[in-house]
Design an enzyme around this catalytic site. Structure first.
Site, PDB file in Angstrom:
ATOM      1  N   ASP A   1      -8.889 -11.922  -8.675  1.00 42.38           N
ATOM      2  CA  ASP A   1      -8.661 -10.540  -8.279  1.00 42.38           C
ATOM      3  C   ASP A   1      -7.512  -9.966  -9.108  1.00 42.38           C
ATOM      4  OD1 ASP A   1      -9.187  -8.271  -6.744  1.00 42.38           O
ATOM      5  OD2 ASP A   1      -7.649  -8.776  -5.283  1.00 42.38           O
TER       6      ASP A   1
ATOM      7  N   TYR B   1      -5.197  -6.266 -10.359  1.00 40.69           N
ATOM      8  CA  TYR B   1      -4.203  -5.372  -9.756  1.00 40.69           C
ATOM      9  C   TYR B   1      -4.039  -4.227 -10.741  1.00 40.69           C
ATOM     10  CZ  TYR B   1       0.312  -4.961  -7.137  1.00 40.69           C
ATOM     11  OH  TYR B   1       1.374  -4.593  -6.331  1.00 40.69           O
TER      12      TYR B   1
ATOM     13  N   HIS C   1      -2.036   2.179  -7.365  1.00 39.77           N
ATOM     14  CA  HIS C   1      -1.991   1.176  -6.302  1.00 39.77           C
ATOM     15  C   HIS C   1      -0.780   0.256  -6.466  1.00 39.77           C
ATOM     16  CE1 HIS C   1      -3.201  -1.918  -3.458  1.00 39.77           C
ATOM     17  NE2 HIS C   1      -3.143  -2.819  -4.417  1.00 39.77           N
TER      18      HIS C   1
ATOM     19  N   ARG D   1       8.383  -3.844  -1.616  1.00 37.28           N
ATOM     20  CA  ARG D   1       9.694  -4.126  -2.216  1.00 37.28           C
ATOM     21  C   ARG D   1      10.461  -2.826  -2.390  1.00 37.28           C
ATOM     22  NH1 ARG D   1       5.741  -6.880  -4.654  1.00 37.28           N
ATOM     23  NH2 ARG D   1       5.438  -5.191  -6.147  1.00 37.28           N
TER      24      ARG D   1
ATOM     25  N   GLU E   1      -9.504  -3.233   0.870  1.00 36.84           N
ATOM     26  CA  GLU E   1      -9.176  -2.826  -0.499  1.00 36.84           C
ATOM     27  C   GLU E   1     -10.495  -2.484  -1.182  1.00 36.84           C
ATOM     28  OE1 GLU E   1      -6.601  -5.715  -2.474  1.00 36.84           O
ATOM     29  OE2 GLU E   1      -4.884  -4.781  -1.474  1.00 36.84           O
TER      30      GLU E   1
ATOM     31  N   GLU F   1     -12.662  -1.950  -4.239  1.00 34.41           N
ATOM     32  CA  GLU F   1     -12.584  -2.452  -5.614  1.00 34.41           C
ATOM     33  C   GLU F   1     -13.977  -2.494  -6.233  1.00 34.41           C
ATOM     34  OE1 GLU F   1     -10.523  -6.183  -5.877  1.00 34.41           O
ATOM     35  OE2 GLU F   1      -9.007  -5.623  -4.376  1.00 34.41           O
TER      36      GLU F   1
ATOM     37  N   ASP G   1     -11.978  -6.210  -0.595  1.00 30.98           N
ATOM     38  CA  ASP G   1     -11.064  -7.356  -0.563  1.00 30.98           C
ATOM     39  C   ASP G   1     -10.177  -7.232   0.680  1.00 30.98           C
ATOM     40  OD1 ASP G   1      -9.502  -9.513  -1.319  1.00 30.98           O
ATOM     41  OD2 ASP G   1      -8.138  -8.263  -2.491  1.00 30.98           O
TER      42      ASP G   1
ATOM     43  N   ARG H   1      -2.241  -7.585   6.052  1.00 32.40           N
ATOM     44  CA  ARG H   1      -0.962  -7.240   5.416  1.00 32.40           C
ATOM     45  C   ARG H   1       0.211  -7.977   6.013  1.00 32.40           C
ATOM     46  NH1 ARG H   1      -2.876  -5.443   0.758  1.00 32.40           N
ATOM     47  NH2 ARG H   1      -4.275  -3.667   1.034  1.00 32.40           N
TER      48      ARG H   1
ATOM     49  N   GLN I   1       0.052 -11.512   4.682  1.00 33.71           N
ATOM     50  CA  GLN I   1       0.351 -11.452   3.250  1.00 33.71           C
ATOM     51  C   GLN I   1       1.845 -11.228   2.977  1.00 33.71           C
ATOM     52  OE1 GLN I   1      -1.728  -8.195   1.335  1.00 33.71           O
ATOM     53  NE2 GLN I   1      -0.846  -8.590  -0.673  1.00 33.71           N
TER      54      GLN I   1
ATOM     55  N   TYR J   1       3.631 -14.320   0.757  1.00 38.84           N
ATOM     56  CA  TYR J   1       3.266 -14.162  -0.659  1.00 38.84           C
ATOM     57  C   TYR J   1       4.356 -14.500  -1.678  1.00 38.84           C
ATOM     58  CZ  TYR J   1       5.602  -9.805  -2.049  1.00 38.84           C
ATOM     59  OH  TYR J   1       6.528  -8.866  -2.405  1.00 38.84           O
TER      60      TYR J   1
ATOM     61  N   LYS K   1      -5.595 -13.048   2.305  1.00 39.74           N
ATOM     62  CA  LYS K   1      -6.786 -12.566   1.605  1.00 39.74           C
ATOM     63  C   LYS K   1      -7.986 -13.499   1.752  1.00 39.74           C
ATOM     64  CE  LYS K   1      -4.731  -9.295  -1.081  1.00 39.74           C
ATOM     65  NZ  LYS K   1      -5.247  -7.954  -1.383  1.00 39.74           N
TER      66      LYS K   1
ATOM     67  N   THR L   1     -14.026 -11.861   1.574  1.00 37.03           N
ATOM     68  CA  THR L   1     -14.138 -10.867   0.513  1.00 37.03           C
ATOM     69  C   THR L   1     -15.600 -10.445   0.503  1.00 37.03           C
ATOM     70  OG1 THR L   1     -12.458 -12.054  -0.768  1.00 37.03           O
ATOM     71  CG2 THR L   1     -13.767 -10.399  -1.946  1.00 37.03           C
TER      72      THR L   1
ATOM     73  N   THR M   1      -7.408  -3.070  -5.906  1.00 33.28           N
ATOM     74  CA  THR M   1      -7.603  -1.796  -5.228  1.00 33.28           C
ATOM     75  C   THR M   1      -7.614  -0.639  -6.209  1.00 33.28           C
ATOM     76  OG1 THR M   1      -6.405  -2.676  -3.362  1.00 33.28           O
ATOM     77  CG2 THR M   1      -6.698  -0.290  -3.414  1.00 33.28           C
TER      78      THR M   1
ATOM     79  N   GLU N   1      -1.813   2.115   1.908  1.00 29.91           N
ATOM     80  CA  GLU N   1      -1.339   3.235   1.075  1.00 29.91           C
ATOM     81  C   GLU N   1      -1.693   4.568   1.721  1.00 29.91           C
ATOM     82  OE1 GLU N   1      -3.470   1.190  -2.426  1.00 29.91           O
ATOM     83  OE2 GLU N   1      -2.330   2.835  -3.310  1.00 29.91           O
TER      84      GLU N   1
END
Lengths: 394, 394
Positions: free
Chosen positions: B106, B108, B113, B122, B179, B181, B213, B217, B220, B224, B233, B237, B324, B338
């Protein structure tokens, strides 16, 4: 008919009996069991086509009752007379990848390793992340590049940002490293929505191999935020050809170190699945480190429980590896980035001062464990040579 | 004999011709091609056993010349008379996972996104990591939990540390997300040591599907660091059942946005592999967002080139997804984290204010693209319902 001579102290006595896939005399690859320095052709001796396959998967899928039954029959068989044509000298056969890898997961279960890597990769923050003592941290790796001992490893090329460079460049990795690990192979799958509890470990896991999780530290350091290692690991993961069945590891089972804080209930079990396995890493013929598996913080039973607690399915042929095994002492560190502290403290290898891998280097990782009869059993070795990069991306 | 009626404006006209694996009338699963609302049984019409299989893999492995030849024959066939017993109404068949997934990666690749997630996960650092504009960041996911549209998704349980809690707890995810995708499926494998250049994309990649996907959250966010997403995740899927062949996407090919800084040469190609695909996400019947694939920073050709630049092999059935898809506008964001800005800005769904997924919710992601004859072609949809958690780990 002939009998197999098992020398006193053999690491492959009847306490062990690991399975592998071999090729001999131009015949198709098939399943064998190793006894001393002999490979026994199981399809020929047991007359069961599940062993006339190029992979252990069909046998592994048959489940624990069947594994136990076959092991008992082999113990009887190899103590009696066997047809000479079913026996091959280990030196006369070529070993293949013993199983078809379904999903591959790599953990990070050594506290010493995670602490050392944290200091090296993130010198400005606490070396252990806040989650580390609450769950076995892991990630998925690339199944299609799992290779067997004896297959050369070509130095990977890729994108890395070297110290002092303003921008990343493409080229061969200049910080190619090993990771000495143990790997565990799932035999009995579990469907979506059926987590495997720690005490169900032996119902699902068929056996263990040695793993060398090759790592290009320069590629890894540049790419790994925020989604984890990818190209720095995915070029090759080497495994030993003999899968030691879980039943052979009974005498090696120990408690893990004390886990504080106490893990959540889904990570707790009655059974001990720490493993007293001693590894040795030979670099161009010199043993440079002896990582002890017994000190690993998380057990493989906890790793599998964690992997499936969200309902994820597991498959026959799933491989999960422990992550680098590092003990508290310097000469117990299972990766060269730790052993040489990021390349700053070279070690002596065949009378040279060395840090990371050079082309032509040969690495052999071996492992042994206590056997049921008081002696030791062996995992054999995973041995690989580094070939120069072939640069295709300039 | 009968002919297939293709209504004006059908998303499944002869410009499209996607492949899937269907079950009808109690027969074994086999390969079909979709024309309007009809599934054509390819083994029955072409008389080739490669289509009498429960997976597209054998056909996908045959390579581009063969894919082109079969596509030409199908175009002729479906414009003439066909045996009625080889035709099934779409509403009468059950669609299966169209291919056996080898490795799943997968990416990014949406700048919007990655920027949004960086701000949310972060908040105290720069949202885009320094590597993001130099390489398509990606990671391996779990192959065995790729499921097809129509298979329900059970809310995953796992370990997460909720705001205000001192320690992590076990329980059902409380921040379950989607997500939106696109995914790309490899047909022709590449061996170890043979990177696939961006301009070799169409020689290897068979086609594209829609991917959801699913992402927990809370799980994760806790797990992560530092090795990337794992349990957050790996529970599921979902992919759409119809694989749109690359040949059908010719009219959708566009340049990617300007890439500044210029990527390294191994990521450059002459061919345009940006794709003008429009997605729509329906939440309990309301379209809540319309992510535009055309704005994705990295092309799928660059993703595959990056995946293999270190010499990693690729296999028939490898699936790689874009990550995503989020456009610059709020109603183009492809994940609810988001769209609702971490749950702080609810959206209206069927007259309720909603943030993350609740049990019983139904999500359908659909996609269309320009077709060769001036109309549009469809990918169909990936539709899934959320079932309540089954807590097994307490």
């Amino acid at each position: 008919m002939t009998t197999i001579d098992i020398p006193e102290g053999s690491l492959f006595g009847i306490d062990n009996l690991p399975y592998g896939v071999f090729e001999a005399d131009g015949a198709a690859p098939r399943v064998g069991v190793r006894v001393a320095d002999t490979v026994v052709d199981l399809a020929a001796t047991l007359g069961d086509d599940v062993f006339a396959q190029p992979s252990l998967n069909p046998f592994m899928a048959q489940g624990k009752a069947r594994w136990d039954e076959v092991r008992s029959r082999i113990v009887e068989l190899v103590q009696g007379d066997l047809p000479a044509e079913a026996l091959h000298a280990v030196s006369d056969v070529t070993m293949r990848l013993p199983f078809d890898v379904a999903d591959y997961v790599d953990f990070y279960a050594s506290e010493n390793h995670a602490t050392n890597l944290g200091k090296l990769f993130r010198p400005d923050s606490a070396p252990l992340m806040p989650n580390w003592k609450h769950l076995p941290v892991g990630y998925h790796g690339r199944s299609s590049t799992v290779i067997v001992s004896g297959v050369d490893v070509v130095r990977p090329c890729g994108q890395r940002k070297l110290p002092g460079d303003d921008a990343p460049t493409y080229g061969p990795s200049v910080r190619l490293d090993i990771e000495a690990e143990m790997g565990f192979v799932v035999g009995v799958p579990s469907p979506l929505g059926s987590p495997i509890a720690p005490d169900e470990f032996a119902e699902h896991v068929f056996g263990a191999v040695i793993v060398n999780d090759w790592s290009a530290r320069d590629i890894q350091a540049w790419e790994y935020v925020p989604l984890g290692p990818f190209l720095g690991k995915s070029f090759a993961t080497s495994v030993s050809p003999w899968v030691v069945p879980l039943a052979a590891l009974d005498a090696a089972r120990v408690a893990t170190p004390v886990q504080d804080p106490t893990p959540l209930p889904y990570l707790q079990g009655e059974q001990k699945w720490g493993l007293d396995i001693d590894l040795a890493v030979e670099w161009n013929g010199d043993v440079v480190t002896r990582p002890p598996y017994a000190g690993m913080y998380w057990s493989p039973a906890q790793m599998l429980a964690h992997t499936t607690i969200n309902g994820a399915a597991s498959s026959t042929g799933d491989l999960f590896a422990s992550g680098t095994i590092s003990g508290p002492e310097k000469d117990q560190r299972g990766a060269f980035i730790e052993l040489t502290w990021g390349g700053k403290e070279p070690v002596e290898v065949a009378a040279e001062q060395r840090t990371f891998l050079e082309d032509g280097d040969e690495i052999a990782i071996s492992a042994t464990a206590p056997g049921a009869s008081g002696g030791r059993i062996g995992f054999g070795e995973v041995r690989s040579r580094i070939l120069p990069a072939t640069e295709t991306g300039r």
